[in-house]
Design a protein around this motif. Structure first.
Motif, mmCIF file in Angstrom:
data_model
loop_
_atom_site.group_PDB
_atom_site.id
_atom_site.type_symbol
_atom_site.label_atom_id
_atom_site.label_comp_id
_atom_site.label_asym_id
_atom_site.label_seq_id
_atom_site.Cartn_x
_atom_site.Cartn_y
_atom_site.Cartn_z
ATOM 1 N N GLY A 2 0.804 -1.219 0.026
ATOM 2 C CA GLY A 2 -0.189 0.108 0.028
ATOM 3 C C GLY A 2 1.075 1.416 -0.048
ATOM 4 O O GLY A 2 0.621 2.099 -0.620
ATOM 5 N N ARG A 3 1.984 1.215 0.739
ATOM 6 C CA ARG A 3 2.678 2.373 0.631
ATOM 7 C C ARG A 3 3.436 2.639 -0.489
ATOM 8 O O ARG A 3 3.679 3.888 -0.953
ATOM 9 N N VAL A 4 3.857 1.598 -1.209
ATOM 10 C CA VAL A 4 4.708 1.987 -2.685
ATOM 11 C C VAL A 4 3.605 2.405 -3.498
ATOM 12 O O VAL A 4 3.883 2.987 -4.125
ATOM 13 N N ASP A 5 2.423 1.705 -3.616
ATOM 14 C CA ASP A 5 1.256 2.319 -4.465
ATOM 15 C C ASP A 5 0.938 3.519 -4.402
ATOM 16 O O ASP A 5 0.922 4.423 -5.280
ATOM 17 N N ALA A 6 0.685 3.848 -2.994
ATOM 18 C CA ALA A 6 0.615 5.414 -2.591
ATOM 19 C C ALA A 6 1.619 6.243 -3.117
ATOM 20 O O ALA A 6 1.147 7.341 -3.727
ATOM 21 N N ALA A 7 2.876 5.820 -2.749
ATOM 22 C CA ALA A 7 3.970 6.905 -3.263
ATOM 23 C C ALA A 7 4.107 6.846 -4.801
ATOM 24 O O ALA A 7 4.458 7.912 -5.424
ATOM 25 N N LEU A 8 3.910 5.717 -5.410
ATOM 26 C CA LEU A 8 4.041 5.807 -7.028
ATOM 27 C C LEU A 8 3.002 6.532 -7.657
ATOM 28 O O LEU A 8 3.103 7.446 -8.446
ATOM 29 N N ARG A 9 1.668 6.681 -6.956
ATOM 30 C CA ARG A 9 0.670 7.267 -7.605
ATOM 31 C C ARG A 9 0.868 8.661 -7.248
ATOM 32 O O ARG A 9 0.486 9.698 -8.008
ATOM 33 N N ALA A 10 1.556 9.091 -6.117
ATOM 34 C CA ALA A 10 1.614 10.661 -5.570
ATOM 35 C C ALA A 10 2.613 11.021 -6.696
ATOM 36 O O ALA A 10 2.525 12.562 -6.928
ATOM 37 N N THR A 11 3.479 10.449 -7.387
ATOM 38 C CA THR A 11 4.652 11.098 -8.371
ATOM 39 C C THR A 11 3.932 11.001 -9.917
ATOM 40 O O THR A 11 4.447 11.516 -10.635
ATOM 41 N N GLY A 12 2.818 10.527 -9.709
ATOM 42 C CA GLY A 12 2.120 10.540 -11.187
ATOM 43 C C GLY A 12 1.867 9.164 -11.982
ATOM 44 O O GLY A 12 1.031 9.241 -13.099
ATOM 45 N N PHE A 13 2.224 8.034 -11.532
ATOM 46 C CA PHE A 13 1.973 6.782 -12.210
ATOM 47 C C PHE A 13 0.378 6.498 -11.911
ATOM 48 O O PHE A 13 -0.164 6.719 -10.825
ATOM 49 N N ASP A 14 0.018 5.729 -12.908
ATOM 50 C CA ASP A 14 -1.195 5.476 -12.898
ATOM 51 C C ASP A 14 -1.502 3.986 -12.172
ATOM 52 O O ASP A 14 -1.629 2.947 -12.892
ATOM 53 N N THR A 15 -1.317 4.039 -10.948
ATOM 54 C CA THR A 15 -1.337 2.749 -10.188
ATOM 55 C C THR A 15 -2.935 2.194 -10.059
ATOM 56 O O THR A 15 -3.791 2.992 -10.221
ATOM 57 N N THR A 16 -2.841 0.857 -9.776
ATOM 58 C CA THR A 16 -4.415 0.261 -9.589
ATOM 59 C C THR A 16 -4.947 0.661 -8.396
ATOM 60 O O THR A 16 -6.336 0.359 -8.368
ATOM 61 N N GLY A 17 -4.354 0.943 -7.646
ATOM 62 C CA GLY A 17 -4.809 1.550 -6.261
ATOM 63 C C GLY A 17 -5.293 0.016 -5.260
ATOM 64 O O GLY A 17 -5.907 0.407 -4.205
ATOM 65 N N THR A 18 -4.970 -1.170 -5.890
ATOM 66 C CA THR A 18 -5.337 -2.391 -5.159
ATOM 67 C C THR A 18 -4.304 -3.228 -5.045
ATOM 68 O O THR A 18 -4.202 -4.182 -5.680
ATOM 69 N N PRO A 19 -3.164 -2.887 -4.297
ATOM 70 C CA PRO A 19 -1.980 -3.778 -4.022
ATOM 71 C C PRO A 19 -2.048 -5.248 -3.509
ATOM 72 O O PRO A 19 -2.984 -5.330 -2.753
ATOM 73 N N GLY A 20 -1.530 -6.158 -4.104
ATOM 74 C CA GLY A 20 -1.663 -7.600 -3.469
ATOM 75 C C GLY A 20 -0.360 -8.047 -2.976
ATOM 76 O O GLY A 20 0.495 -7.427 -2.739
ATOM 77 N N ASN A 21 -0.313 -9.390 -2.802
ATOM 78 C CA ASN A 21 0.700 -10.191 -1.973
ATOM 79 C C ASN A 21 1.467 -10.678 -3.221
ATOM 80 O O ASN A 21 0.831 -11.415 -4.009
ATOM 81 N N GLY A 22 2.715 -10.877 -3.319
ATOM 82 C CA GLY A 22 3.478 -11.500 -4.272
ATOM 83 C C GLY A 22 3.456 -13.054 -4.006
ATOM 84 O O GLY A 22 3.009 -13.367 -2.844
ATOM 85 N N ALA A 23 3.778 -13.653 -4.972
ATOM 86 C CA ALA A 23 3.764 -15.150 -5.051
ATOM 87 C C ALA A 23 4.897 -15.669 -3.776
ATOM 88 O O ALA A 23 4.667 -16.842 -3.130
ATOM 89 N N GLY A 24 6.152 -14.940 -3.736
ATOM 90 C CA GLY A 24 6.793 -15.164 -2.447
ATOM 91 C C GLY A 24 7.134 -13.972 -1.430
ATOM 92 O O GLY A 24 6.473 -13.009 -2.081
ATOM 93 N N ARG A 25 7.333 -14.289 -0.301
ATOM 94 C CA ARG A 25 7.352 -13.307 0.568
ATOM 95 C C ARG A 25 8.744 -13.061 1.107
ATOM 96 O O ARG A 25 8.976 -12.230 2.235
ATOM 97 N N ASP A 26 9.731 -13.456 0.520
ATOM 98 C CA ASP A 26 11.322 -13.395 0.993
ATOM 99 C C ASP A 26 12.123 -12.628 -0.123
ATOM 100 O O ASP A 26 13.086 -12.564 -0.330
#
Length: 459
Positions: A361-385
């Motif tokens: 969520g933090r990365v999505d919000a930061a990318l959107r703040a600088t102008g990127f068209d993010t989906t606004g619905t971040p998910g979890n990756g296949a791996g967590r490491d």
């Protein structure tokens, strides 16, 4: 009182030194009379208006320089660049408007400066006004088109341009993409470059870097002028009388100007610009209605959008800022890095590749703040490491991926054929921040205005 008296002595002394240092520079200026016999001129507005004209004169350039910087061929004795420069009445803002050299124009009735033949008013490309009637016809034509009264005329050729840039110690330019032009010999890789006078001339003359031709070249000229202003105001040139005289004498010794423009005006401009920052300058091009308006006997011309152009020049006459008013404190915005693809055109899906709660969520919000068209619905990756942030992209959109990578320093690119336009960012444990980015040629407001801090190199 002693402190006040001391300050007064310093200020007056500095002014006296400035005048003494600048004395005698006027003798090297070639004079023209662009305002001779002019009638029915526009009413004077507020502030100061200078018509800055660049010609293709190259008579004083050495054969070696002509070969190195591709300056062969015969000059056309026409204007290569036309800019209307406005200094606000409070001397806190400079506005620069580029007039396309191929603009559709109608020159008033005049006498040909070469043949002496009388000509009726007729349509031309704007740069042909100089060829037919020199500075006088150029000023008359620009005033008729803009209804802006010109106070001073300054004409710079290839030689004076190169020598002035060298006297400044070169100018720093940054580019987000490779720039090559076979016609001028320009060859710049992405990154930051300090250009000498000859290299700077290649940069501002190039018309075949991209498909934008002359309009793209005007944007590069504006970026260069913004960088030149940054160099002048940030390097101590304006505060060093000896250096200021060196630059001024180089410029004034190889230009043509009206009788009222000389060392006193250069000194006044230098003093006015001492408090300038890159954001004090703003740049615009005349709004275009048709980039290819055909005229019988002339060919393709650039036709202005008359209603928008009228509003632009009205703002100039009334001494109003052209750029949109910014909210927040000046200088509070972090410097944005120029990129090739506008962030708003890039669709981004963010995934959290770690066990850090809320990272996606933090990365999505930061990318959107600088102008990127993010989906606004971040998910979890296949791996967590995931240790290092990954940018997964389709190789067909590699420029898009590089733009995202610029915003996420230290990230790793992973090509995924067939993924499509959407870029997937898998946030890793190394994530710290998103670097603000901007399109290399941003456009804002109704006139496509940019300020100097938006187009110069950061840092």
């Amino acid at each position: 009182m002693r402190i006040a008296a001391g300050l007064a002595v310093v200020v007056l002394g500095s002014g006296a030194v400035g005048h003494a240092v600048m004395t005698g520079l006027d003798t090297g200026i070639e004079r023209v009379d662009p305002f001779k016999d002019m009638k029915n001129r526009p009413q004077a507005g507020h502030g100061l208006n200078v018509l800055l004209v660049g010609t293709d004169g190259r008579g004083r350039i050495s054969p070696e320089e002509k070969r190195e910087y591709r300056l062969g061929g015969a000059p056309c004795h026409c204007t290569d660049t036309i800019m209307l420069v406005h200094l606000s009445a409070d001397k806190k803002r400079a506005s620069v408007i580029s007039l396309p050299r191929d603009s559709y124009a109608e020159v008033p009735a005049h006498r040909d400066r070469i043949t002496g033949k009388a000509h009726k008013a007729h349509p031309v490309r704007l740069n042909a006004a100089y060829a037919e009637g020199g500075p006088n016809l150029t000023v008359r034509t620009v005033e008729n088109m803009t209804r802006v009264k010109i106070d001073h005329y300054l004409e710079v050729d290839f030689t004076s341009f190169m020598r002035t840039v060298d006297a400044m110690g070169g100018v720093e330019i940054c580019t987000a993409k490779t720039m090559r032009d076979r016609g001028t010999g320009l060859d710049l890789l992405p990154g930051t470059h300090r250009l000498s006078g000859g290299q700077a001339l290649q940069y501002v003359r190039s018309r075949h870097v991209d498909g934008a031709s002359d309009l793209g070249r005007m944007q590069r000229q504006q970026r260069f002028l913004a960088a030149l202003l940054k160099q002048a105001t940030g390097s101590g040139v304006l505060l060093n009388p000896v250096k200021f005289k060196q630059v001024s004498s180089t410029l004034l010794g190889s230009v043509r100007a009206d009788k009222g423009f000389g060392s006193e005006q250069m000194l006044a401009l230098g003093q006015a610009m001492r408090d300038f920052t890159p954001s004090s300058s703003e740049f615009a091009s005349v709004p275009i209605g048709s980039p290819s308006y055909r005229v019988k006997g002339i060919g393709s011309t650039v036709r202005w959008d008359e209603p928008k152009a009228a509003r632009l020049f009205e703002a100039l006459r009334e001494d109003r800022p052209l750029a949109p008013v910014r909210t927040g404190q000046a200088g509070a915005r972090p410097v944005a890095v120029p990129v090739d693809v506008p962030p708003k055109q890039i669709r981004v899906q963010v995934e959290n590749g770690t066990r850090i709660d809320g990272l996606g969520g933090r990365v999505d919000a930061a990318l959107r703040a600088t102008g990127f068209d993010t989906t606004g619905t971040p998910g979890n990756g296949a791996g967590r490491d995931v240790e290092r942030t990954v940018i997964a992209y389709d190789p067909r959109w590699d420029r898009t991926a590089r733009t995202v990578a610029t915003a996420l320093p230290g990230s790793r690119l992973r090509a995924v054929p067939g993924q499509g336009r959407t870029v997937v960012v898998i946030a890793g444990a190394d994530y710290r921040t998103v670097v603000p980015v901007r399109a290399e040629d941003p456009h804002q407001g109704p006139f496509g205005v940019v300020t100097g801090d938006q187009v110069v190199c950061g840092g």
